[in-house]
Write a protein that holds these residues in place. Structure first.
Motif, PDB file in Angstrom:
ATOM      1  N   ALA A  65       4.290  -8.868  -6.925  1.00 33.16           N
ATOM      2  CA  ALA A  65       3.313  -7.898  -6.434  1.00 33.16           C
ATOM      3  C   ALA A  65       3.752  -6.474  -6.736  1.00 33.16           C
ATOM      4  O   ALA A  65       2.938  -5.619  -7.107  1.00 33.16           O
ATOM      5  CB  ALA A  65       3.113  -8.082  -4.928  1.00 33.16           C
ATOM      6  N   LEU A  66       5.043  -6.190  -6.615  1.00 31.88           N
ATOM      7  CA  LEU A  66       5.550  -4.854  -6.949  1.00 31.88           C
ATOM      8  C   LEU A  66       5.446  -4.597  -8.451  1.00 31.88           C
ATOM      9  O   LEU A  66       5.106  -3.493  -8.878  1.00 31.88           O
ATOM     10  CB  LEU A  66       7.001  -4.720  -6.483  1.00 31.88           C
ATOM     11  N   ALA A  67       5.743  -5.625  -9.241  1.00 24.49           N
ATOM     12  CA  ALA A  67       5.629  -5.471 -10.696  1.00 24.49           C
ATOM     13  C   ALA A  67       4.201  -5.126 -11.092  1.00 24.49           C
ATOM     14  O   ALA A  67       3.965  -4.344 -12.022  1.00 24.49           O
ATOM     15  CB  ALA A  67       6.105  -6.738 -11.401  1.00 24.49           C
ATOM     16  N   ALA A  68       3.223  -5.704 -10.384  1.00 23.75           N
ATOM     17  CA  ALA A  68       1.819  -5.407 -10.661  1.00 23.75           C
ATOM     18  C   ALA A  68       1.473  -3.957 -10.352  1.00 23.75           C
ATOM     19  O   ALA A  68       0.511  -3.409 -10.892  1.00 23.75           O
ATOM     20  CB  ALA A  68       0.924  -6.344  -9.850  1.00 23.75           C
ATOM     21  N   LEU A  69       2.294  -3.332  -9.499  1.00 27.18           N
ATOM     22  CA  LEU A  69       2.100  -1.907  -9.175  1.00 27.18           C
ATOM     23  C   LEU A  69       2.927  -1.019 -10.100  1.00 27.18           C
ATOM     24  O   LEU A  69       3.082   0.178  -9.841  1.00 27.18           O
ATOM     25  CB  LEU A  69       2.507  -1.647  -7.722  1.00 27.18           C
ATOM     26  N   ASP A  70       3.468  -1.603 -11.168  1.00 25.54           N
ATOM     27  CA  ASP A  70       4.349  -0.888 -12.092  1.00 25.54           C
ATOM     28  C   ASP A  70       5.623  -0.428 -11.381  1.00 25.54           C
ATOM     29  O   ASP A  70       6.137   0.656 -11.638  1.00 25.54           O
ATOM     30  CB  ASP A  70       3.626   0.307 -12.725  1.00 25.54           C
ATOM     31  N   ALA A  71       6.099  -1.274 -10.479  1.00 24.45           N
ATOM     32  CA  ALA A  71       7.363  -1.021  -9.783  1.00 24.45           C
ATOM     33  C   ALA A  71       8.211  -2.283  -9.884  1.00 24.45           C
ATOM     34  O   ALA A  71       8.409  -2.996  -8.899  1.00 24.45           O
ATOM     35  CB  ALA A  71       7.118  -0.645  -8.326  1.00 24.45           C
ATOM     36  N   PRO A  72       8.690  -2.626 -11.080  1.00 27.64           N
ATOM     37  CA  PRO A  72       9.401  -3.893 -11.269  1.00 27.64           C
ATOM     38  C   PRO A  72      10.639  -3.988 -10.394  1.00 27.64           C
ATOM     39  O   PRO A  72      11.334  -2.995 -10.165  1.00 27.64           O
ATOM     40  CB  PRO A  72       9.761  -3.874 -12.759  1.00 27.64           C
TER      41      PRO A  72
ATOM     42  N   LYS B  52       0.830  -1.209   0.000  1.00 29.46           N
ATOM     43  CA  LYS B  52       0.000   0.000   0.000  1.00 29.46           C
ATOM     44  C   LYS B  52       0.860   1.254   0.000  1.00 29.46           C
ATOM     45  O   LYS B  52       0.539   2.248  -0.656  1.00 29.46           O
ATOM     46  CB  LYS B  52      -0.926   0.001   1.214  1.00 29.46           C
ATOM     47  N   ARG B  53       1.976   1.219   0.745  1.00 33.23           N
ATOM     48  CA  ARG B  53       2.859   2.387   0.788  1.00 33.23           C
ATOM     49  C   ARG B  53       3.492   2.646  -0.577  1.00 33.23           C
ATOM     50  O   ARG B  53       3.611   3.778  -1.021  1.00 33.23           O
ATOM     51  CB  ARG B  53       3.929   2.198   1.852  1.00 33.23           C
ATOM     52  N   VAL B  54       3.931   1.563  -1.223  1.00 33.34           N
ATOM     53  CA  VAL B  54       4.520   1.723  -2.557  1.00 33.34           C
ATOM     54  C   VAL B  54       3.485   2.311  -3.515  1.00 33.34           C
ATOM     55  O   VAL B  54       3.774   3.248  -4.274  1.00 33.34           O
ATOM     56  CB  VAL B  54       5.045   0.377  -3.087  1.00 33.34           C
ATOM     57  N   ALA B  55       2.256   1.786  -3.482  1.00 34.61           N
ATOM     58  CA  ALA B  55       1.189   2.293  -4.355  1.00 34.61           C
ATOM     59  C   ALA B  55       0.890   3.757  -4.071  1.00 34.61           C
ATOM     60  O   ALA B  55       0.695   4.556  -5.000  1.00 34.61           O
ATOM     61  CB  ALA B  55      -0.069   1.445  -4.175  1.00 34.61           C
ATOM     62  N   ALA B  56       0.876   4.124  -2.788  1.00 37.14           N
ATOM     63  CA  ALA B  56       0.580   5.518  -2.422  1.00 37.14           C
ATOM     64  C   ALA B  56       1.684   6.453  -2.896  1.00 37.14           C
ATOM     65  O   ALA B  56       1.403   7.554  -3.394  1.00 37.14           O
ATOM     66  CB  ALA B  56       0.405   5.629  -0.909  1.00 37.14           C
ATOM     67  N   MET B  57       2.926   6.037  -2.758  1.00 37.37           N
ATOM     68  CA  MET B  57       4.039   6.877  -3.214  1.00 37.37           C
ATOM     69  C   MET B  57       3.984   7.071  -4.721  1.00 37.37           C
ATOM     70  O   MET B  57       4.165   8.177  -5.230  1.00 37.37           O
ATOM     71  CB  MET B  57       5.377   6.272  -2.772  1.00 37.37           C
ATOM     72  N   LYS B  58       3.737   5.990  -5.451  1.00 40.78           N
ATOM     73  CA  LYS B  58       3.663   6.110  -6.905  1.00 40.78           C
ATOM     74  C   LYS B  58       2.484   6.987  -7.325  1.00 40.78           C
ATOM     75  O   LYS B  58       2.596   7.787  -8.254  1.00 40.78           O
ATOM     76  CB  LYS B  58       3.557   4.718  -7.549  1.00 40.78           C
ATOM     77  N   ALA B  59       1.364   6.859  -6.633  1.00 45.60           N
ATOM     78  CA  ALA B  59       0.186   7.668  -6.969  1.00 45.60           C
ATOM     79  C   ALA B  59       0.448   9.155  -6.740  1.00 45.60           C
ATOM     80  O   ALA B  59      -0.115  10.003  -7.441  1.00 45.60           O
ATOM     81  CB  ALA B  59      -1.015   7.214  -6.145  1.00 45.60           C
TER      82      ALA B  59
ATOM     83  N   ALA C  80      19.118 -14.416  -4.670  1.00 46.17           N
ATOM     84  CA  ALA C  80      17.925 -15.042  -4.107  1.00 46.17           C
ATOM     85  C   ALA C  80      16.992 -13.921  -3.664  1.00 46.17           C
ATOM     86  O   ALA C  80      17.435 -12.922  -3.102  1.00 46.17           O
ATOM     87  CB  ALA C  80      18.317 -15.916  -2.912  1.00 46.17           C
ATOM     88  N   TYR C  81      15.705 -14.059  -3.942  1.00 41.06           N
ATOM     89  CA  TYR C  81      14.761 -13.004  -3.572  1.00 41.06           C
ATOM     90  C   TYR C  81      13.359 -13.593  -3.461  1.00 41.06           C
ATOM     91  O   TYR C  81      13.085 -14.702  -3.935  1.00 41.06           O
ATOM     92  CB  TYR C  81      14.780 -11.866  -4.596  1.00 41.06           C
ATOM     93  N   ASP C  82      12.451 -12.850  -2.826  1.00 41.75           N
ATOM     94  CA  ASP C  82      11.075 -13.290  -2.655  1.00 41.75           C
ATOM     95  C   ASP C  82      10.306 -13.017  -3.946  1.00 41.75           C
ATOM     96  O   ASP C  82       9.989 -11.863  -4.263  1.00 41.75           O
ATOM     97  CB  ASP C  82      10.434 -12.550  -1.474  1.00 41.75           C
ATOM     98  N   ARG C  83      10.012 -14.072  -4.682  1.00 43.98           N
ATOM     99  CA  ARG C  83       9.365 -13.911  -5.992  1.00 43.98           C
ATOM    100  C   ARG C  83       7.939 -13.378  -5.866  1.00 43.98           C
ATOM    101  O   ARG C  83       7.485 -12.610  -6.718  1.00 43.98           O
ATOM    102  CB  ARG C  83       9.339 -15.260  -6.722  1.00 43.98           C
ATOM    103  N   GLU C  84       7.254 -13.770  -4.816  1.00 43.61           N
ATOM    104  CA  GLU C  84       5.873 -13.324  -4.646  1.00 43.61           C
ATOM    105  C   GLU C  84       5.814 -11.811  -4.453  1.00 43.61           C
ATOM    106  O   GLU C  84       4.992 -11.120  -5.066  1.00 43.61           O
ATOM    107  CB  GLU C  84       5.240 -14.037  -3.450  1.00 43.61           C
ATOM    108  N   HIS C  85       6.699 -11.295  -3.612  1.00 44.96           N
ATOM    109  CA  HIS C  85       6.723  -9.849  -3.384  1.00 44.96           C
ATOM    110  C   HIS C  85       7.188  -9.101  -4.639  1.00 44.96           C
ATOM    111  O   HIS C  85       6.689  -8.016  -4.948  1.00 44.96           O
ATOM    112  CB  HIS C  85       7.631  -9.521  -2.206  1.00 44.96           C
TER     113      HIS C  85
END
Length: 408
Positions: free
Chosen positions: A370-377, A337-344, A362-367
């Protein structure tokens, strides 16, 4: 009348060449395989080769003498470096004699990982013997709290050498790339005479060329904003200081110092685990920044982003760079939500899974998804690519995202 060529000498030469090549192949395989009974080479090492084999055996051996030749066994070393600093110091000197610097650094890292030599790095004489690189700096930072006072000055000298080498390699191109991006992002359509970018103005108005006057009528002027010393962009580097991010912390601190030296960029550097620490006031010396970090511990990205969000005053002119493997220990939905709010609000948000020369992290693929879906790849970035990523973010154009297909 022609005569047949004499091929005897050529045949002998060819045979000798083939024999030398075979011997060299066997020598190399012998060094790789270690001289155990089943290595099958039948090759006996002497001189410097035997000494080189001993250095390899100390690190990669299985506890037995590697050279099968009875005459050489007394001179070979058994696997393991022991717990004494003198024996390790001798070994460090040996590998620097026999191997190039890049190989020495790999062997040092393997020695720290395989043989548990981290505690020996707390001794000044050991630090003076090692080949300094980014990974060694990361190890020293992880030992910072346990380091005795007698060692800290030597450790700072080792870290400073690595940091200065990195700055020499990265600073000039970073400043040049970002200065150009800042100038381009400040272009205006109604510039004053002294601010006109004539090359771009002429190119944009070529269709208005008047042959009879042999001139271009510039119906649209393109220029730069006033070349003032005022801040044009704000950059927040938000760095995960968990143990796996050690190399990224080192590079990010160096880049933070370079960005802070540019008057037109207001730079803030924030490090976090489960707590958040703002190290902005130490950016004039990246060594101080590094020794202000505490590698290891948990991860609370949401808390770190909450702090960064509270520091944003000009969202349209702000770039937030989150450097993390995204293994979140905090509240996942709140983080997103914070990432989405900052981008908005207009913030340019960049997520780097790693900032290092390593391969796929190594990284969390799910997260990451989710960021990519917010246009924050989210993607890994090498230090050489970082200036281009920042320039694209400043100019609000697509990021130069590397191919992630090899990431596993």
């Amino acid at each position: 009348m022609s005569t047949a060529p004499n091929t005897g000498t050529n045949t002998d030469t060819g045979t000798n060449t083939d024999s030398r090549r075979t011997d060299e192949r066997l020598r190399r395989w012998r060094l790789v395989l270690g001289g155990d009974a089943a290595d099958g080479t039948g090759c006996v090492l002497t001189g410097q080769d035997a000494s080189m084999d001993g250095a390899l055996a100390a690190l990669y051996g299985n506890g037995e003498h590697r050279n099968g030749n009875k005459a050489q066994r007394g001179r070979d070393r058994s696997a393991g470096l022991g717990a004494s600093a003198p024996s390790v110091a001798r070994w460090l000197g040996d590998i620097r004699t026999y191997f190039p610097s890049s190989v020495v650094q790999v062997m040092q890292r393997d020695a720290i990982d395989r043989l548990g030599l981290s505690t020996l790095l707390l001794e000044p004489e050991m630090l003076e013997a090692v080949e300094a690189d980014v990974h060694l700096v990361g190890t020293l930072l992880s030992l910072n709290k346990a380091m005795p006072e007698t060692t800290k000055e030597t450790a700072r000298a080792v870290v400073r050498k690595v940091v200065e080498d990195l700055e020499k390699r990265l600073a000039t191109r970073t400043r040049a790339t970002l200065t150009g991006a800042l100038d381009r992002s400040a272009r205006i359509s109604r510039p004053r005479h002294h601010d006109i970018d004539w090359n771009r103005t002429i190119a944009a108005n070529l269709k208005h060329y008047l042959p009879e006057y042999r001139t271009v009528v510039p119906e649209r002027l393109i220029g730069y904003g006033r070349a003032s010393q005022s801040v044009k962009k704000e950059v927040i580097l938000c760095i995960d200081q968990s143990g796996s991010m050690a190399a990224s912390v080192v590079y990010a601190s160096v880049f933070g110092a370079v960005l802070a030296s540019m008057r037109s960029i207001a730079t803030r550097l924030v490090v976090f685990d489960t707590a958040v620490v703002d190290l902005t006031d130490q950016l004039d010396d990246p060594v101080d920044v590094l020794f202000g970090t505490q590698l290891g511990g948990g991860t609370d990205i949401n808390r770190a982003l909450a702090y960064c969000q509270s520091q944003i005053t000009r969202p349209q002119d702000t770039v937030v760079v989150l450097i993390s493997d995204l293994y979140e220990g905090g509240i996942r939905n709140e983080m997103l939500k914070r990432v989405a709010a900052m981008k908005a609000s207009g913030v340019q948000f960049v997520t780097l899974l790693a900032l290092s020369d390593e391969g796929a992290p190594a990284y969390d693929r799910e997260h990451a998804a989710a960021l990519a879906a917010l246009d924050a790849p989210a993607f890994a970035c090498t230090p050489d690519l970082f200036p281009d990523v920042m320039a694209a973010a400043i100019e609000r154009r697509p990021l130069p995202i590397p191919d992630m297909s090899t990431h596993r």
